[in-house]
Every structure is written in structure tokens, then in C-alpha cells.
Design an enzyme around this catalytic site. Structure first.
Site, PDB file in Angstrom:
ATOM      1  N   TRP A  10       0.818  -1.224   0.000  1.00 61.57           N
ATOM      2  CA  TRP A  10       0.000   0.000   0.000  1.00 61.57           C
ATOM      3  C   TRP A  10       0.849   1.269   0.000  1.00 61.57           C
ATOM      4  O   TRP A  10       0.310   2.371  -0.121  1.00 61.57           O
ATOM      5  CB  TRP A  10      -0.943   0.001   1.223  1.00 61.57           C
ATOM      6  CG  TRP A  10      -2.103  -0.931   1.070  1.00 61.57           C
ATOM      7  CD1 TRP A  10      -2.460  -1.646  -0.037  1.00 61.57           C
ATOM      8  CD2 TRP A  10      -3.082  -1.246   2.076  1.00 61.57           C
ATOM      9  NE1 TRP A  10      -3.589  -2.385   0.215  1.00 61.57           N
ATOM     10  CE2 TRP A  10      -3.999  -2.150   1.498  1.00 61.57           C
ATOM     11  CE3 TRP A  10      -3.269  -0.848   3.402  1.00 61.57           C
ATOM     12  CZ2 TRP A  10      -5.081  -2.668   2.215  1.00 61.57           C
ATOM     13  CZ3 TRP A  10      -4.343  -1.350   4.108  1.00 61.57           C
ATOM     14  CH2 TRP A  10      -5.252  -2.254   3.516  1.00 61.57           C
ATOM     15  N   LYS A  11       2.144   1.146   0.184  1.00 55.63           N
ATOM     16  CA  LYS A  11       3.024   2.324   0.239  1.00 55.63           C
ATOM     17  C   LYS A  11       2.466   3.328   1.277  1.00 55.63           C
ATOM     18  O   LYS A  11       1.891   2.889   2.265  1.00 55.63           O
ATOM     19  CB  LYS A  11       3.195   2.934  -1.159  1.00 55.63           C
ATOM     20  CG  LYS A  11       3.641   1.862  -2.176  1.00 55.63           C
ATOM     21  CD  LYS A  11       4.060   2.396  -3.514  1.00 55.63           C
ATOM     22  CE  LYS A  11       4.472   1.248  -4.424  1.00 55.63           C
ATOM     23  NZ  LYS A  11       4.978   1.700  -5.713  1.00 55.63           N
ATOM     24  N   HIS A  96      12.842  -1.871  -1.363  1.00 54.84           N
ATOM     25  CA  HIS A  96      11.985  -1.403  -2.460  1.00 54.84           C
ATOM     26  C   HIS A  96      12.703  -0.276  -3.198  1.00 54.84           C
ATOM     27  O   HIS A  96      13.447   0.499  -2.579  1.00 54.84           O
ATOM     28  CB  HIS A  96      10.652  -0.915  -1.886  1.00 54.84           C
ATOM     29  CG  HIS A  96       9.647  -0.635  -2.952  1.00 54.84           C
ATOM     30  ND1 HIS A  96       9.645   0.536  -3.679  1.00 54.84           N
ATOM     31  CD2 HIS A  96       8.632  -1.393  -3.440  1.00 54.84           C
ATOM     32  CE1 HIS A  96       8.654   0.480  -4.566  1.00 54.84           C
ATOM     33  NE2 HIS A  96       8.027  -0.669  -4.439  1.00 54.84           N
ATOM     34  N   GLU A  98      11.754   2.497  -4.129  1.00 54.24           N
ATOM     35  CA  GLU A  98      11.517   3.826  -3.535  1.00 54.24           C
ATOM     36  C   GLU A  98      12.394   4.030  -2.302  1.00 54.24           C
ATOM     37  O   GLU A  98      12.873   5.142  -2.050  1.00 54.24           O
ATOM     38  CB  GLU A  98      10.022   3.982  -3.202  1.00 54.24           C
ATOM     39  CG  GLU A  98       9.196   4.138  -4.476  1.00 54.24           C
ATOM     40  CD  GLU A  98       7.803   3.545  -4.425  1.00 54.24           C
ATOM     41  OE1 GLU A  98       7.275   3.309  -3.329  1.00 54.24           O
ATOM     42  OE2 GLU A  98       7.233   3.297  -5.511  1.00 54.24           O
ATOM     43  N   GLU A 168      11.133  -5.834  -9.641  1.00 52.92           N
ATOM     44  CA  GLU A 168      10.326  -4.656  -9.962  1.00 52.92           C
ATOM     45  C   GLU A 168      11.149  -3.706 -10.828  1.00 52.92           C
ATOM     46  O   GLU A 168      11.925  -2.890 -10.301  1.00 52.92           O
ATOM     47  CB  GLU A 168       9.907  -3.931  -8.673  1.00 52.92           C
ATOM     48  CG  GLU A 168       9.072  -4.784  -7.740  1.00 52.92           C
ATOM     49  CD  GLU A 168       8.166  -3.934  -6.852  1.00 52.92           C
ATOM     50  OE1 GLU A 168       6.975  -4.243  -6.800  1.00 52.92           O
ATOM     51  OE2 GLU A 168       8.652  -2.966  -6.248  1.00 52.92           O
ATOM     52  N   GLY A 235       1.236  -2.480  -6.231  1.00 48.74           N
ATOM     53  CA  GLY A 235       1.112  -1.169  -5.610  1.00 48.74           C
ATOM     54  C   GLY A 235      -0.285  -0.600  -5.829  1.00 48.74           C
ATOM     55  O   GLY A 235      -1.259  -1.006  -5.196  1.00 48.74           O
ATOM     56  N   GLY A 236      -0.405   0.318  -6.780  1.00 51.21           N
ATOM     57  CA  GLY A 236      -1.650   1.057  -7.008  1.00 51.21           C
ATOM     58  C   GLY A 236      -2.901   0.192  -7.083  1.00 51.21           C
ATOM     59  O   GLY A 236      -3.925   0.517  -6.463  1.00 51.21           O
TER      60      GLY A 236
HETATM   61  P1  13P Z   1       2.535  -0.236  -8.948  1.00 54.85           P
HETATM   62  O1  13P Z   1       1.781  -1.550  -8.925  1.00 54.85           O
HETATM   63  O2  13P Z   1       1.724   0.913  -8.478  1.00 54.85           O
HETATM   64  O3  13P Z   1       3.211  -0.027 -10.265  1.00 54.85           O
HETATM   65  O4  13P Z   1       3.708  -0.384  -7.868  1.00 54.85           O
HETATM   66  C1  13P Z   1       4.510  -1.505  -7.898  1.00 54.85           C
HETATM   67  C2  13P Z   1       5.289  -1.544  -6.646  1.00 54.85           C
HETATM   68  O5  13P Z   1       6.181  -0.741  -6.433  1.00 54.85           O
HETATM   69  C3  13P Z   1       4.941  -2.565  -5.650  1.00 54.85           C
HETATM   70  O6  13P Z   1       5.897  -2.648  -4.656  1.00 54.85           O
END
Ligand code: 13P
Length: 252
Positions: A10-11, A96, A98, A168, A235-236
Site C-alpha cells: 500500500w506504500k 523497495h 523507492e 520490480e 502497488g496502485g
Molecule cells: P505499482 O503496482 O503501483 O506499479 O507499484 C509496484 C510496486 O512498487 C509494488 O511494490
């Protein structure tokens, strides 16, 4: 046969009440599905509540998005493995992209965290992946080798088997631009071959490798049908309960 594992990252999204609302729908729609391992990784602030909601649910596990490698102490703003364990967290996302690009995490840091997670009997989901510049420069394999060797250095064979890798590609994260099933499979096969050089074939064959980067209901089935893709880190598209259930069902 490796069991598929679909995880929601979910970030920095969802308050506690938003997490509860998600689970109300998600758990109802998911039902008793047990053929896929399902993991939800909320932000730290929602872990305790999500843990409570999941306490009588046997087919969805709890994950964290990060942790510190040290034992409790003077590390302002950080969270330890023990703190996660007490909340029945089973998985932890580490390294990750990020965290790597925005918060300066290196392979050495990811390695310390991976070892600390394993020592605390948490399953690390270790993320690797190249940027677009690195792909365009033909450096995918060298980037992945360096990240894997650094992040997973000095693990025993038994520890290796507990690790989940998430491939990723940075250019596919949050961009709507998914790697094609062929591109993803090629990277996953390379990762498995590299794991074999690090830990032997028997271990490499057991390690689950998730794909992450713009996974959505419409592209899940084709990605998951590739021989070396063992799940997804989403993610999204994991923020919407019905869509995330669809992703889990498409992984079967
Ligand atoms: P998205 O699915 O939003 O592209 O993000 C991928 C992600 O970074 C999952 O850790």
C-alpha cells in the site's frame, strides 16, 4: 511446485479507518481462497488494526513495508523486527526501489535488514530491478546480479529458502507501463539462475520470485502463467479491494 504469492504494497496510503473499510470488502470477496498466499502490507500506523482484523482470518497474512536491522534502541523514527513480530507480521518488504532511490538504501543496508528479518523469523520480500537508463544501456543482468549478490550476501541455504524476491523494474512502477510477460520471464529466469550460483539449484528452485510494476487485473493472468513468475507485488491496483481480489483470482 511453488505456491503463488500475491502481496499488496500500500506504500504511504490508507489511514486506519480506510484500511478497515478495504478489509471489509476484500475479505468478503476473497472468501476461503487458499490456493494463493495473500499478503497485505499496510503502512506502520495501520499494522496493529489490520493485525486485529486478520486475527481470525487464516488465508491472509500481514506484511510490513520496511524495518530497521538493529535491536530496540536510540533510532528515532525506526521500527524493529520485534515490534513487527508482536503484531503477528510474517513478511517484510525490503529494499523497495523507492527506499533505494528516495531514502538512500544500499545493497549493504538491504543485506543487514534481510539478515535481521530472518533472525526474527520474518520472511523478507527483497526487491530488485533496473531503471530505464540501465535497461537501455543493456545493463539489466549486471544490475540484478549486483543487487542480488549484495542484498543476499552470507545467507545460509535454509535462510535463502525463506526469502522472496520481487523483481520490480523501476520504469514499470506506477507508470502503467508493465514489463511484457516475455521481458519479465527473461529477468526472472536470470534471477533464478543467479540464485543458483549463490545457493545451488535445489534452493533456487524453491525461491519464489514475484513480479511488480503496474500489475492490474487485466495483465495478471498472462504474467503469472510464465514459468519463473511466482506471484506479484502490487502497488496502485492493491488499493481497491475488488480489483485486488480479481488479481488474486487471476493468479490461480
Ligand atoms: P505499482 O503496482 O503501483 O506499479 O507499484 C509496484 C510496486 O512498487 C509494488 O511494490
Amino acid at each position: 511446485m511453488r505456491k503463488k504469492i500475491i502481496a499488496a504494497n500500500w506504500k504511504m496510503n490508507k489511514t486506519v479507518s480506510e484500511a478497515v473499510t478495504f478489509l471489509d470488502t476484500f475479505l468478503l470477496e476473497l472468501g476461503e481462497e487458499k490456493r494463493v498466499d495473500v499478503v497485505i502490507c499496510p503502512p506502520f500506523t495501520a499494522l496493529a488494526k489490520v493485525s486485529e482484523v486478520l486475527s481470525d482470518v487464516s488465508n491472509v497474512r500481514l506484511g510490513a513495508q520496511n524495518m530497521h536491522w538493529e535491536k530496540p534502541g536510540a533510532y528515532t523514527g525506526e521500527v524493529s523486527a520485534d515490534m513487527l513480530r508482536e503484531l503477528f507480521v510474517r513478511y517484510v518488504v525490503l529494499g523497495h526501489s523507492e527506499r533505494r532511490s528516495l531514502f538512500g538504501e544500499t545493497d549493504a543496508v538491504v543485506n543487514r535488514k534481510t539478515k535481521a528479518a530472518l533472525a526474527a523469523v520474518l520472511k523478507p520480500i527483497v526487491c530488485v530491478g533496473e531503471t530505464l537508463d540501465e535497461r537501455d544501456a543493456g545493463r539489466v543482468e549486471s544490475v540484478l546480479s549486483t543487487q542480488l549478490s549484495g542484498s543476499l550476501a552470507d545467507l545460509s541455504a535454509k535462510e535463502f529458502e525463506e526469502v522472496i524476491i520481487a523483481y520490480e523494474p523501476v520504469w514499470a512502477i506506477g507508470t502503467g507501463r508493465t514489463a511484457s510477460p516475455e521481458q519479465a520471464q527473461a529477468a526472472h529466469a536470470f534471477i533464478r539462475a543467479h540464485l543458483e550460483t549463490m545457493a545451488g539449484k535445489a534452493v533456487a528452485d524453491k525461491v519464489r520470485i514475484q513480479y511488480g510494476g503496474s500489475v492490474k487485473p487485466a495483465n495478471t493472468a498472462e504474467l503469472m502463467s510464465q514459468p519463473d513468475i511466482d506471484g506479484a507485488l502490487v502497488g496502485g491496483a492493491s488499493l481497491e479491494a475488488r480489483g485486488f481480489v480479481e488479481i488474486v483470482k487471476h493468479a490461480l
